[in-house]
Design an enzyme around this catalytic site. Structure first.
Site, PDB file in Angstrom:
ATOM      1  N   THR A 126     -74.336 -38.327 -20.672  1.00 46.29           N
ATOM      2  CA  THR A 126     -73.086 -37.601 -20.491  1.00 46.29           C
ATOM      3  C   THR A 126     -72.018 -38.542 -19.963  1.00 46.29           C
ATOM      4  OG1 THR A 126     -74.283 -35.562 -20.020  1.00 46.29           O
ATOM      5  CG2 THR A 126     -71.983 -35.659 -19.326  1.00 46.29           C
ATOM      6  N   GLY A 140     -69.410 -53.554 -15.297  1.00 45.47           N
ATOM      7  CA  GLY A 140     -69.544 -54.830 -15.978  1.00 45.47           C
ATOM      8  C   GLY A 140     -70.989 -55.246 -16.181  1.00 45.47           C
ATOM      9  N   THR A 141     -71.847 -54.973 -15.217  1.00 46.54           N
ATOM     10  CA  THR A 141     -73.244 -55.370 -15.341  1.00 46.54           C
ATOM     11  C   THR A 141     -73.916 -54.668 -16.509  1.00 46.54           C
ATOM     12  OG1 THR A 141     -73.519 -55.982 -13.018  1.00 46.54           O
ATOM     13  CG2 THR A 141     -75.495 -55.308 -14.198  1.00 46.54           C
ATOM     14  N   CYS A 200     -72.072 -60.838  -6.003  1.00 54.07           N
ATOM     15  CA  CYS A 200     -73.413 -60.495  -6.463  1.00 54.07           C
ATOM     16  C   CYS A 200     -74.468 -61.450  -5.911  1.00 54.07           C
ATOM     17  CB  CYS A 200     -73.457 -60.472  -7.987  1.00 54.07           C
ATOM     18  SG  CYS A 200     -72.435 -59.147  -8.662  1.00 54.07           S
ATOM     19  N   ASN A 207     -65.661 -66.131 -11.932  1.00 54.12           N
ATOM     20  CA  ASN A 207     -65.379 -65.390 -10.712  1.00 54.12           C
ATOM     21  C   ASN A 207     -65.365 -66.276  -9.466  1.00 54.12           C
ATOM     22  OD1 ASN A 207     -68.215 -65.742 -11.033  1.00 54.12           O
ATOM     23  ND2 ASN A 207     -68.616 -64.128  -9.549  1.00 54.12           N
ATOM     24  N   GLN A 234     -63.407 -60.750 -14.981  1.00 53.25           N
ATOM     25  CA  GLN A 234     -62.406 -61.367 -14.113  1.00 53.25           C
ATOM     26  C   GLN A 234     -61.063 -61.529 -14.807  1.00 53.25           C
ATOM     27  OE1 GLN A 234     -62.769 -62.076 -10.856  1.00 53.25           O
ATOM     28  NE2 GLN A 234     -64.847 -61.265 -10.914  1.00 53.25           N
ATOM     29  N   GLY A 261     -64.031 -51.677 -14.348  1.00 54.41           N
ATOM     30  CA  GLY A 261     -62.849 -51.025 -13.808  1.00 54.41           C
ATOM     31  C   GLY A 261     -62.511 -51.399 -12.388  1.00 54.41           C
TER      32      GLY A 261
END
Length: 365
Positions: free
Chosen positions: A233, A68-69, A318, A147, A175, A196
């Site tokens: 990749t 997400g970041t 965080c 969150n 969230q 994820g």
């Protein structure tokens, strides 16, 4: 152990690991032209198509990221840097640091970053946003669900307002994923970020939805993977895990989780003198209950719960280790003293009503 901190990270789902396993043990690069590489590429693109289906998007609009970041950073910086209509950025007062710090970085480049206020429930009103939109506004970023306090925003209304002004709209939906609709057509967003590990994948997998024709400057350059929008990749196993997690999330009984949440909220408010629910009472995430407990230390409550085998948090993971009161709660009008008494419980469908009753009973009466 009773784990009630899924807003920080959800337990990894067995079905996700099983789907990922062949690609974790496989080693071919999906950009290679030999058969093993081609097989990896097919798995990657099948996952991309499946994720797109869950979002009602085109596969070419799905960019796999490290979480997400990265998705937030890419959206905020990439869209603002590519759109030369102006240098004015709007973010809400309750954004995750991945958004607010990305916006602050733009501020150091000379952009004007303005904060859209929230009400006492953490809601951004269309009127508050409309009052701050300008002809030179480059980007608006307002999260789908918070969150810390669980409040859900009316993203469709906010994005529609931005569309009227032809301003790209990004939402951090990290969230929201799993319990709220991620239909990007209905939401009307230009970009949306997902992670994820809130859905049951191992940490390190994310998605950025980027609507076609949205101006975008890639932040990661290299081999030109993912249509040159995010070189590097690809994490094939992570992409497969993300697709699997979204498929499983679609089967979740969200109404039942919300029913358990409401019972838990009622029990805590009845049992703990002075306890106050933070966030909107009904417009909130299904598995989210957050409180301030005036007269108590939030950290001491967490330690006491942990001694009883119950694990929750005081707010954003965080911001762990910070002694500063929550900026989100302060933006909602709570004093620093009250903000430091915050406790958050977040859970999925594996947590029962009996589990939540145990947690409520463990709180200081």
């Amino acid at each position: 152990m009773l784990y009630l901190d899924e807003s920080a990270a959800a337990p990894v789902r067995r079905e996700v690991l099983e789907a990922m396993w062949p690609h974790l043990t496989g080693y071919a690069n999906p950009s290679s032209v030999h058969e093993p590489g081609t097989a990896a590429s097919r798995a990657l693109e099948a996952a991309r198509a499946e994720v797109a289906g869950h979002l009602n998007a085109r596969p070419a609009e799905i960019i796999f990221t490290s979480g997400g970041t990265e998705s937030d950073n890419a959206a905020i910086k990439g869209i603002a840097l590519a759109d030369h209509r102006g240098r004015h950025v709007l973010v809400s007062a309750l954004e995750h640091p991945a958004v607010s710090e990305s916006a602050a970085w733009l501020g150091r480049l000379g952009y004007e970053v303005e904060t859209v206020p929230v009400d006492a429930d953490g809601v951004v009103s269309p009127a508050a946003l409309a009052a701050r939109l300008r002809p030179e506004t480059t980007l608006v970023s307002i999260h789908y669900a918070n969150n810390e306090v669980g409040t859900v925003q009316d993203v469709a209304a906010l994005s529609a307002l931005c569309a009227e002004h032809r301003v790209p709209f990004h939402t951090d939906a990290v969230q929201a994923a799993g319990t709220l609709s991620l239909d990007v057509q209905a939401l009307g967003v230009s970009a949306m970020s997902l992670a994820g590990h809130k859905l049951g994948t191992p940490k390190g997998t994310g998605v950025l939805y980027l609507r076609r024709r949205t101006p975008f400057e890639p932040l990661i350059h290299g081999g030109g993977q993912q249509r040159d929008l995010r070189s590097g990749t690809e994490n094939v196993a992570g992409a497969v895990g993300m697709a699997t997690a979204l498929r499983l999330a679609a089967e979740t009984d969200v109404a039942e989780i919300a029913r358990r949440r409401d019972g838990f909220i009622d029990e805590v408010l009845a049992r703990v003198p002075g306890a106050q629910l933070t966030g909107h009472r009904t417009r909130r995430l299904a598995g989210h209950a957050s409180f301030v407990l005036p007269g108590r230390s939030g950290e001491s409550v967490l330690l006491d719960l942990e001694r009883q085998g119950i694990f929750c948090s005081s707010g954003s993971a965080c911001a762990a280790g910070s002694s500063e009161p929550s900026p989100a709660l302060k933006a909602m009008g709570y004093s620093e003293e009250i903000a430091q008494t915050a406790v958050r419980f977040s859970f999925g469908d594996s947590v029962t009503s009996e589990d939540l009753a145990r947690a409520a009973a463990a709180l200081p009466g």
